[in-house]
Design a protein around this motif. Structure first.
Motif, PDB file in Angstrom:
ATOM      1  N   GLY A 159       0.803  -1.221   0.000  1.00 13.79           N
ATOM      2  CA  GLY A 159       0.000   0.000   0.000  1.00 13.79           C
ATOM      3  C   GLY A 159       0.832   1.265   0.000  1.00 13.79           C
ATOM      4  N   PHE A 160       1.800   1.327   0.906  1.00 11.69           N
ATOM      5  CA  PHE A 160       2.616   2.540   1.015  1.00 11.69           C
ATOM      6  C   PHE A 160       3.608   2.678  -0.137  1.00 11.69           C
ATOM      7  N   SER A 161       3.813   1.592  -0.908  1.00 11.70           N
ATOM      8  CA  SER A 161       4.667   1.701  -2.096  1.00 11.70           C
ATOM      9  C   SER A 161       3.973   2.528  -3.184  1.00 11.70           C
ATOM     10  N   LEU A 162       2.639   2.643  -3.091  1.00  5.14           N
ATOM     11  CA  LEU A 162       1.872   3.450  -4.056  1.00  5.14           C
ATOM     12  C   LEU A 162       1.777   4.896  -3.580  1.00  5.14           C
ATOM     13  N   ASN A 163       1.179   5.100  -2.402  1.00  9.68           N
ATOM     14  CA  ASN A 163       1.229   6.413  -1.740  1.00  9.68           C
ATOM     15  C   ASN A 163       0.716   6.268  -0.311  1.00  9.68           C
ATOM     16  N   GLU A 164       0.843   7.316   0.469  1.00 13.32           N
ATOM     17  CA  GLU A 164       0.529   7.237   1.898  1.00 13.32           C
ATOM     18  C   GLU A 164      -0.954   6.991   2.159  1.00 13.32           C
ATOM     19  N   GLU A 165      -1.838   7.632   1.386  1.00 11.49           N
ATOM     20  CA  GLU A 165      -3.274   7.474   1.606  1.00 11.49           C
ATOM     21  C   GLU A 165      -3.733   6.056   1.281  1.00 11.49           C
ATOM     22  N   ILE A 166      -3.250   5.496   0.177  1.00 10.47           N
ATOM     23  CA  ILE A 166      -3.596   4.110  -0.167  1.00 10.47           C
ATOM     24  C   ILE A 166      -3.086   3.162   0.919  1.00 10.47           C
ATOM     25  N   GLY A 167      -1.868   3.422   1.402  1.00  9.28           N
ATOM     26  CA  GLY A 167      -1.305   2.589   2.471  1.00  9.28           C
ATOM     27  C   GLY A 167      -2.166   2.616   3.719  1.00  9.28           C
ATOM     28  N   ARG A 168      -2.627   3.818   4.104  1.00  8.42           N
ATOM     29  CA  ARG A 168      -3.452   3.956   5.318  1.00  8.42           C
ATOM     30  C   ARG A 168      -4.799   3.273   5.147  1.00  8.42           C
ATOM     31  N   LEU A 169      -5.481   3.550   4.016  1.00  6.42           N
ATOM     32  CA  LEU A 169      -6.799   2.943   3.771  1.00  6.42           C
ATOM     33  C   LEU A 169      -6.711   1.425   3.648  1.00  6.42           C
ATOM     34  N   ALA A 170      -5.688   0.945   2.964  1.00  6.28           N
ATOM     35  CA  ALA A 170      -5.507  -0.509   2.805  1.00  6.28           C
ATOM     36  C   ALA A 170      -5.307  -1.180   4.157  1.00  6.28           C
ATOM     37  N   THR A 171      -4.582  -0.510   5.052  1.00  6.88           N
ATOM     38  CA  THR A 171      -4.343  -1.066   6.389  1.00  6.88           C
ATOM     39  C   THR A 171      -5.638  -1.130   7.186  1.00  6.88           C
ATOM     40  N   VAL A 172      -6.473  -0.075   7.088  1.00  7.95           N
ATOM     41  CA  VAL A 172      -7.769  -0.078   7.784  1.00  7.95           C
ATOM     42  C   VAL A 172      -8.659  -1.204   7.250  1.00  7.95           C
ATOM     43  N   ILE A 173      -8.679  -1.383   5.929  1.00 12.48           N
ATOM     44  CA  ILE A 173      -9.468  -2.469   5.317  1.00 12.48           C
ATOM     45  C   ILE A 173      -8.959  -3.824   5.791  1.00 12.48           C
ATOM     46  N   LYS A 174      -7.639  -3.949   5.888  1.00 11.90           N
ATOM     47  CA  LYS A 174      -7.047  -5.190   6.394  1.00 11.90           C
ATOM     48  C   LYS A 174      -7.479  -5.454   7.829  1.00 11.90           C
ATOM     49  N   MET A 175      -7.546  -4.404   8.641  1.00 10.93           N
ATOM     50  CA  MET A 175      -8.020  -4.550  10.021  1.00 10.93           C
ATOM     51  C   MET A 175      -9.465  -5.053  10.047  1.00 10.93           C
ATOM     52  N   GLY A 176     -10.249  -4.576   9.077  1.00 12.54           N
ATOM     53  CA  GLY A 176     -11.630  -5.056   8.958  1.00 12.54           C
ATOM     54  C   GLY A 176     -11.683  -6.547   8.673  1.00 12.54           C
ATOM     55  N   ARG A 177     -10.776  -7.022   7.836  1.00  7.81           N
ATOM     56  CA  ARG A 177     -10.702  -8.469   7.556  1.00  7.81           C
ATOM     57  C   ARG A 177     -10.304  -9.246   8.809  1.00  7.81           C
ATOM     58  N   ILE A 178      -9.367  -8.672   9.576  1.00  2.00           N
ATOM     59  CA  ILE A 178      -8.925  -9.348  10.805  1.00  2.00           C
ATOM     60  C   ILE A 178     -10.081  -9.497  11.788  1.00  2.00           C
ATOM     61  N   LEU A 179     -10.982  -8.485  11.815  1.00  2.00           N
ATOM     62  CA  LEU A 179     -12.159  -8.588  12.689  1.00  2.00           C
ATOM     63  C   LEU A 179     -13.031  -9.792  12.346  1.00  2.00           C
ATOM     64  N   MET A 180     -12.942 -10.255  11.094  1.00  2.00           N
ATOM     65  CA  MET A 180     -13.729 -11.415  10.673  1.00  2.00           C
ATOM     66  C   MET A 180     -13.219 -12.709  11.297  1.00  2.00           C
ATOM     67  N   LEU A 181     -12.021 -12.660  11.893  1.00  2.00           N
ATOM     68  CA  LEU A 181     -11.461 -13.875  12.502  1.00  2.00           C
ATOM     69  C   LEU A 181     -12.363 -14.413  13.610  1.00  2.00           C
ATOM     70  N   ALA A 182     -12.919 -13.498  14.417  1.00  2.00           N
ATOM     71  CA  ALA A 182     -13.760 -13.930  15.540  1.00  2.00           C
ATOM     72  C   ALA A 182     -14.992 -14.712  15.074  1.00  2.00           C
ATOM     73  N   PRO A 183     -15.851 -14.153  14.186  1.00  2.00           N
ATOM     74  CA  PRO A 183     -17.012 -14.932  13.744  1.00  2.00           C
ATOM     75  C   PRO A 183     -16.644 -16.196  12.966  1.00  2.00           C
ATOM     76  N   VAL A 184     -15.546 -16.147  12.189  1.00  2.00           N
ATOM     77  CA  VAL A 184     -15.142 -17.336  11.425  1.00  2.00           C
ATOM     78  C   VAL A 184     -14.704 -18.460  12.368  1.00  2.00           C
ATOM     79  N   VAL A 185     -13.901 -18.121  13.381  1.00  2.00           N
ATOM     80  CA  VAL A 185     -13.462 -19.125  14.356  1.00  2.00           C
ATOM     81  C   VAL A 185     -14.669 -19.738  15.064  1.00  2.00           C
ATOM     82  N   LEU A 186     -15.630 -18.900  15.435  1.00  2.00           N
ATOM     83  CA  LEU A 186     -16.837 -19.397  16.106  1.00  2.00           C
ATOM     84  C   LEU A 186     -17.636 -20.316  15.188  1.00  2.00           C
TER      85      LEU A 186
END
Length: 335
Positions: A208-235
């Motif tokens: 993300g940050f190899s493209l630009n700072e804003e894409i890097g930040r937004l991509a990281t937030v989206i990735k955090m959203g995917r990580i939140l899916m770990l809880a319901p998937v594990v359950l």
């Protein structure tokens, strides 16, 4: 009095029997963590598994190591998974719009379904297929480690899943920014492409940050959203596994590490722990995970790896390509 003394002696004997295997796993984990600093985009977990696998296949480890290695891959892994819950910060949801949340949910469950379908077509076990799907869909090594105690007892499946997912993610660091340029995607779409498909947080940050700072930040937030899916998937995986393999009574019970995982995710989200303590526990979780995976690596046999490795890489590759095609379609359809 004698009964109490005998009990204490028995406990000390059990601890001493676990020490050789546990100390070996710890030493390999620390070496793996150190070497990972010099090997970009691989991570301590993968390095520890590889080191453990090499040592376990070169040296004939006797029975004296068995109890300690089992302790590392069971109890230490359980504690690592519980503490992993601290990384799930529910506040991330507030930064994601409804359309992005829908895309994240579709991406995660599609990756798992693709894993099951492609795995079945290429003759992998259902547990192996689920690990590859979850690893690609959510957050790589951590997701595989969280789901592995529920679906798989095979060290080769766990180690190989982590290796395949990390290899594909490393390739993706260079592939996805190139694809973003070729498709001429705008910032939000570029962030979705990277944050919605790459497997590990470090890989998302690098791409993300190899493209630009804003894409890097937004991509990281989206990735955090995917990580939140770990809880319901594990359950869901836990309940599904209980339904398919156990009686009614066991269906209603959850493993202690899953309960701990949810408790720590709530504690972390509501800021119960001081920041310094929370950061310390997150670091401890990562170290414990590396120790557990070093134990797993020590029990992987090269013969099994050579037998299943090409198929696993093919299934993982199909899942990753499927994710890329799907995210392009969703970007065009929903955004």
């Amino acid at each position: 009095m004698n009964h109490s003394l005998d009990k204490e002696k028995s406990r000390l004997k059990l601890v001493s029997e676990k020490l050789p295997g546990l100390l070996l796993a710890i030493m390999i984990a620390l070496l793996g963590k150190y070497l990972a600093n010099w090997i970009p985009n691989i991570g301590g977990v993968t390095v520890a598994i590889l080191l453990g696998m090499i040592i376990g296949n070169i040296f004939n480890l006797g029975d004296s190591y068995t109890l300690g290695l089992r302790f590392a891959e069971k109890e230490i892994l359980s504690l690592a998974i519980m503490l992993m819950g601290l990384k799930l910060e529910l506040a991330v949801i507030g930064e994601l719009g409804l359309s992005i949340i829908i895309i994240i949910v579709i991406m995660v469950f599609s990756a798992i379904v693709m894993g099951i379908v492609f795995g079945r077509l290429l003759g992998l076990s259902s547990s192996f297929s689920i690990l590859l799907g979850v690893g690609n869909g959510i957050c790589g090594s951590s997701a595989i480690a969280a789901v592995a105690p529920i679906v798989s007892k095979e060290e080769e499946e766990i180690g190989l899943s982590i290796g395949v997912v990390n290899l594909l993610g490393t390739i993706g660091i260079f592939l996805l920014p190139l694809l973003v340029h070729l498709l001429r995607l705008e910032e939000v779409s570029s962030s979705l492409m990277i944050g919605g498909t790459l497997q590990a947080v470090g890989q998302v940050v690098a791409a993300g940050f190899s493209l630009n700072e804003e894409i890097g930040r937004l991509a990281t937030v989206i990735k955090m959203g995917r990580i939140l899916m770990l809880a319901p998937v594990v359950l869901l995986v836990t309940l599904s596994n209980r339904t398919n393999n156990s009686n009614f009574k066991s269906k209603l019970s959850l493993p202690i590490f899953i309960i701990g995982f949810f408790i720590f995710s709530l504690l972390g989200s509501f800021g119960i722990f001081p920041k310094t303590m929370s950061n310390y526990l997150k670091s401890l979780s990562k170290l414990l995970l590396i120790i557990a995976m070093a134990g797993v690596g020590l029990k992987i046999r090269l013969s099994s790896l050579l037998k299943q490795g090409p198929k696993a890489l093919l299934v993982g590759g199909f899942i990753f390509l499927g994710q890329i095609v799907l995210i392009v379609f969703l970007i065009k359809s929903i955004l």
